[in-house]
Write a protein that holds these residues in place. Sequence first.
Motif, PDB file in Angstrom:
ATOM      1  N   LEU A 116      18.977  -8.818  21.347  1.00 55.32           N
ATOM      2  CA  LEU A 116      17.934  -7.694  20.902  1.00 55.32           C
ATOM      3  C   LEU A 116      18.209  -6.960  19.735  1.00 55.32           C
ATOM      4  N   SER A 117      17.253  -6.353  19.283  1.00 56.96           N
ATOM      5  CA  SER A 117      17.314  -5.742  17.733  1.00 56.96           C
ATOM      6  C   SER A 117      16.852  -4.359  17.890  1.00 56.96           C
ATOM      7  N   ALA A 118      17.482  -3.413  17.389  1.00 56.56           N
ATOM      8  CA  ALA A 118      17.321  -2.269  17.522  1.00 56.56           C
ATOM      9  C   ALA A 118      15.828  -1.739  16.541  1.00 56.56           C
ATOM     10  N   HIS A 119      15.618  -2.287  15.756  1.00 55.66           N
ATOM     11  CA  HIS A 119      14.260  -1.727  14.967  1.00 55.66           C
ATOM     12  C   HIS A 119      13.165  -2.122  15.556  1.00 55.66           C
ATOM     13  N   LYS A 120      13.167  -2.894  16.688  1.00 55.12           N
ATOM     14  CA  LYS A 120      11.969  -3.202  17.539  1.00 55.12           C
ATOM     15  C   LYS A 120      11.568  -2.110  18.466  1.00 55.12           C
ATOM     16  N   PHE A 121      12.572  -1.395  19.028  1.00 54.97           N
ATOM     17  CA  PHE A 121      12.321  -0.299  19.796  1.00 54.97           C
ATOM     18  C   PHE A 121      13.061   1.228  19.005  1.00 54.97           C
ATOM     19  N   HIS A 159       3.813  -2.707  14.999  1.00 54.15           N
ATOM     20  CA  HIS A 159       5.335  -2.181  15.703  1.00 54.15           C
ATOM     21  C   HIS A 159       6.048  -3.313  16.197  1.00 54.15           C
ATOM     22  N   SER A 160       5.511  -4.730  16.304  1.00 52.94           N
ATOM     23  CA  SER A 160       6.058  -5.900  16.681  1.00 52.94           C
ATOM     24  C   SER A 160       6.944  -6.330  15.337  1.00 52.94           C
ATOM     25  N   ALA A 161       6.227  -6.000  14.042  1.00 52.73           N
ATOM     26  CA  ALA A 161       7.134  -6.109  12.940  1.00 52.73           C
ATOM     27  C   ALA A 161       8.301  -5.434  12.792  1.00 52.73           C
ATOM     28  N   CYS A 218      18.205 -15.968  26.188  1.00 56.05           N
ATOM     29  CA  CYS A 218      16.847 -15.435  25.972  1.00 56.05           C
ATOM     30  C   CYS A 218      16.844 -14.628  24.888  1.00 56.05           C
ATOM     31  N   ASP A 219      15.524 -14.816  24.014  1.00 57.57           N
ATOM     32  CA  ASP A 219      15.317 -13.985  22.636  1.00 57.57           C
ATOM     33  C   ASP A 219      14.679 -12.814  23.368  1.00 57.57           C
ATOM     34  N   ALA A 220      15.143 -11.698  23.604  1.00 58.48           N
ATOM     35  CA  ALA A 220      14.438 -10.742  24.197  1.00 58.48           C
ATOM     36  C   ALA A 220      14.124  -9.551  23.269  1.00 58.48           C
ATOM     37  N   VAL A 221      14.087 -10.009  22.120  1.00 61.75           N
ATOM     38  CA  VAL A 221      13.843  -8.802  20.960  1.00 61.75           C
ATOM     39  C   VAL A 221      12.503  -8.015  21.240  1.00 61.75           C
ATOM     40  N   GLN A 222      11.335  -8.855  21.477  1.00 63.71           N
ATOM     41  CA  GLN A 222      10.088  -7.903  21.815  1.00 63.71           C
ATOM     42  C   GLN A 222      10.170  -7.158  23.179  1.00 63.71           C
ATOM     43  N   ALA A 223      10.993  -7.729  24.184  1.00 62.61           N
ATOM     44  CA  ALA A 223      10.787  -7.087  25.423  1.00 62.61           C
ATOM     45  C   ALA A 223      11.428  -5.645  25.771  1.00 62.61           C
ATOM     46  N   ASN A 235       6.328 -13.314  23.702  1.00 60.27           N
ATOM     47  CA  ASN A 235       6.101 -13.686  22.389  1.00 60.27           C
ATOM     48  C   ASN A 235       5.814 -12.673  21.270  1.00 60.27           C
ATOM     49  N   ASN A 236       6.316 -12.654  20.067  1.00 64.28           N
ATOM     50  CA  ASN A 236       6.046 -11.560  19.163  1.00 64.28           C
ATOM     51  C   ASN A 236       4.470 -11.791  18.406  1.00 64.28           C
ATOM     52  N   GLU A 237       3.888 -12.808  18.632  1.00 62.85           N
ATOM     53  CA  GLU A 237       2.535 -13.035  17.919  1.00 62.85           C
ATOM     54  C   GLU A 237       1.460 -12.567  19.024  1.00 62.85           C
ATOM     55  N   GLU A 246       8.793 -19.967  19.974  1.00 66.91           N
ATOM     56  CA  GLU A 246      10.019 -19.295  19.676  1.00 66.91           C
ATOM     57  C   GLU A 246       9.752 -18.642  18.275  1.00 66.91           C
ATOM     58  N   HIS A 247      10.339 -17.721  18.043  1.00 62.16           N
ATOM     59  CA  HIS A 247      10.481 -16.877  16.674  1.00 62.16           C
ATOM     60  C   HIS A 247      11.112 -17.956  15.753  1.00 62.16           C
ATOM     61  N   HIS A 248      10.965 -17.660  14.667  1.00 63.10           N
ATOM     62  CA  HIS A 248      11.708 -18.533  13.584  1.00 63.10           C
ATOM     63  C   HIS A 248      13.270 -18.592  13.729  1.00 63.10           C
ATOM     64  N   ALA A 249      13.809 -17.359  14.038  1.00 63.49           N
ATOM     65  CA  ALA A 249      15.150 -17.144  14.204  1.00 63.49           C
ATOM     66  C   ALA A 249      15.831 -18.020  15.458  1.00 63.49           C
ATOM     67  N   ILE A 250      14.824 -18.630  16.288  1.00 59.98           N
ATOM     68  CA  ILE A 250      15.312 -19.711  17.177  1.00 59.98           C
ATOM     69  C   ILE A 250      14.852 -21.228  16.771  1.00 59.98           C
ATOM     70  N   SER A 265      24.229  -8.036  13.509  1.00 54.70           N
ATOM     71  CA  SER A 265      23.117  -7.153  12.388  1.00 54.70           C
ATOM     72  C   SER A 265      21.845  -7.184  13.052  1.00 54.70           C
ATOM     73  N   GLY A 266      21.277  -8.036  14.056  1.00 60.84           N
ATOM     74  CA  GLY A 266      20.276  -7.849  14.410  1.00 60.84           C
ATOM     75  C   GLY A 266      19.684  -9.148  15.264  1.00 60.84           C
ATOM     76  N   GLY A 267      18.507  -9.304  15.602  1.00 61.50           N
ATOM     77  CA  GLY A 267      17.977 -10.436  16.403  1.00 61.50           C
ATOM     78  C   GLY A 267      18.195 -11.734  15.781  1.00 61.50           C
ATOM     79  N   THR A 268      17.968 -11.831  14.567  1.00 63.65           N
ATOM     80  CA  THR A 268      18.375 -13.071  14.015  1.00 63.65           C
ATOM     81  C   THR A 268      19.844 -13.473  14.097  1.00 63.65           C
ATOM     82  N   GLU A 269      20.782 -12.700  13.799  1.00 69.97           N
ATOM     83  CA  GLU A 269      22.130 -13.164  13.829  1.00 69.97           C
ATOM     84  C   GLU A 269      22.635 -13.280  15.341  1.00 69.97           C
TER      85      GLU A 269
HETATM   86  C1  LIG Z   1      11.949  -9.363  15.120  1.00 71.00           C
HETATM   87  C2  LIG Z   1      12.277 -10.563  15.809  1.00 71.00           C
HETATM   88  C3  LIG Z   1      13.590 -11.283  15.838  1.00 71.00           C
HETATM   89  C4  LIG Z   1      14.435 -10.992  14.565  1.00 71.00           C
HETATM   90  O1  LIG Z   1      15.017  -9.735  14.676  1.00 71.00           O
HETATM   91  P1  LIG Z   1      15.752  -9.154  13.222  1.00 71.00           P
HETATM   92  O2  LIG Z   1      16.410  -8.055  13.804  1.00 71.00           O
HETATM   93  O3  LIG Z   1      14.389  -8.637  12.462  1.00 71.00           O
HETATM   94  O4  LIG Z   1      16.595 -10.131  12.604  1.00 71.00           O
HETATM   95  C5  LIG Z   1      13.716 -12.426  16.510  1.00 71.00           C
HETATM   96  N1  LIG Z   1      12.971 -12.563  17.643  1.00 71.00           N
HETATM   97  C6  LIG Z   1      11.723 -11.973  17.903  1.00 71.00           C
HETATM   98  C7  LIG Z   1      11.133 -12.429  19.006  1.00 71.00           C
HETATM   99  C8  LIG Z   1      11.283 -10.978  17.028  1.00 71.00           C
HETATM  100  O5  LIG Z   1      10.608 -10.410  17.362  1.00 71.00           O
END
Ligand SMILES: *Cc1c(COP(=O)(O)O)cnc(C)c1O
Length: 386
Positions: free
Chosen positions: A199-204, A10-12, A176-181, A151-153, A100-104, A71-75
């Motif tokens: 934040l990113s919708a597909h993670k919740f 689910h973290s993916a 703060c990249d709060a995508v996982q939180a 952290n996502n890992e 950090e995630h690669h998107a940071i 468009s998501g967490g990366t953007e």
């Molecule tokens: C999944 C994730 C992202 C990227 O989000 P996307 O919506 O897939 O671009 C960024 N940061 C963290 C911590 C993530 O887990």
Amino acid sequence: MENSLIYMDHSATTPMREEVLEVMLPFFRERYGNPSSLHAPGRAVRAAVEEAREKTALALGADPGEIFFTSGGTESNNIALRGVAKRRGTKGHIITSSIEHHAILDVCRDMEKQGYSVTFLPVDNQGRVNPADVEKAITADTFIISIMFANNEIGTIQPIAEIGAIAKSRGVLFHCDAVQAIGQLPVDVRELNLDLLSLSAHKFNGPKGVGALYKKKKTPLSPLYNGGGQEGKLRPGTENVPAIVGLGRAIELAASELPSKADRLTKLRERLIEGLLVIDDVLINGHRELRLPNNVNASFKYIEGESILLGLDLQGVAVSSGSACSSGSLDPSHVLSAIGLDHATSHGSIRFSLGLGNSESEVDQVIEIIKPVVERLRKMSPTYHS
Ligand SMILES: *Cc1c(COP(=O)(O)O)cnc(C)c1O
């Protein structure tokens, strides 16, 4: 999905909820208007986008005017760091963490090439950033601090409130990249002194390809794109209306279910950890308590995580080795290296990430399925001596 599939990744990404799909469908069909149009069908769709914005703001303790759909967490991460830098004009100094995630991380590395300087703070062996290190790293040139919520890992939760207080007192912006939180931990942008949050919708359990950036009022930021002026000119382009509506519903559900979901996942997490620790030579990575309710990251000594993953996959169990984004590369995970794991141990690591659909019985099944997989691989391992 097959009935027998046990999904623990689910973290993916997470499966989208039926309640979310339901509210999205009309916007693929009869409610196709452009929210910028002045006629009735346009206005009705505008109202739906604004409703999603209100729900998102409510979940974060923000004002609707501080929420921008992306468009998501990366953007969101790219707009936050590059947008603030662009507005500032002169090159300066960024503080982030080494996990950090690669998107940071990759945004920061790219900005380094453009002449910015970046401090990648170390973490302790449980993956925590020390707020005192943040404070020490601040220079007269520091214009932004970007530290992930969790952290996502390895799931480790960072001392965000402490770092927020430091950033505020030193007059430095805090992202703060709060995508996982989101959906797992309470997040209040005011309490945490956040200027920017991704934040990113597909993670919740929302749709893929949609996210949001919270930008505190008056935070200086220049847009990266130019166009029709949508999203307060910050992220122009005709809105992805079905996805935005889905995000709104998903975050509303996530916020209302948060305490009970976190409680349930924590119990499942502890059950899984207990079951895995029965196997010899298994380490649990990350902080023992300050971790995402859904995260279990384990190293199985003497064998490859990838081989375990494939062994589990054959039996209908979906997990992750390293992070999904870096799998396919032979480099050990930058997160596991940062917490001090040697290459071999790092390569023997698996991430289980739990979610809404998982049950106690699935956790028990996974424990029973993984035991013979690990045993078989160890028998073939040249480094293993039982
Ligand atoms: C999944 C994730 C992202 C990227 O989000 P996307 O919506 O897939 O671009 C960024 N940061 C963290 C911590 C993530 O887990």
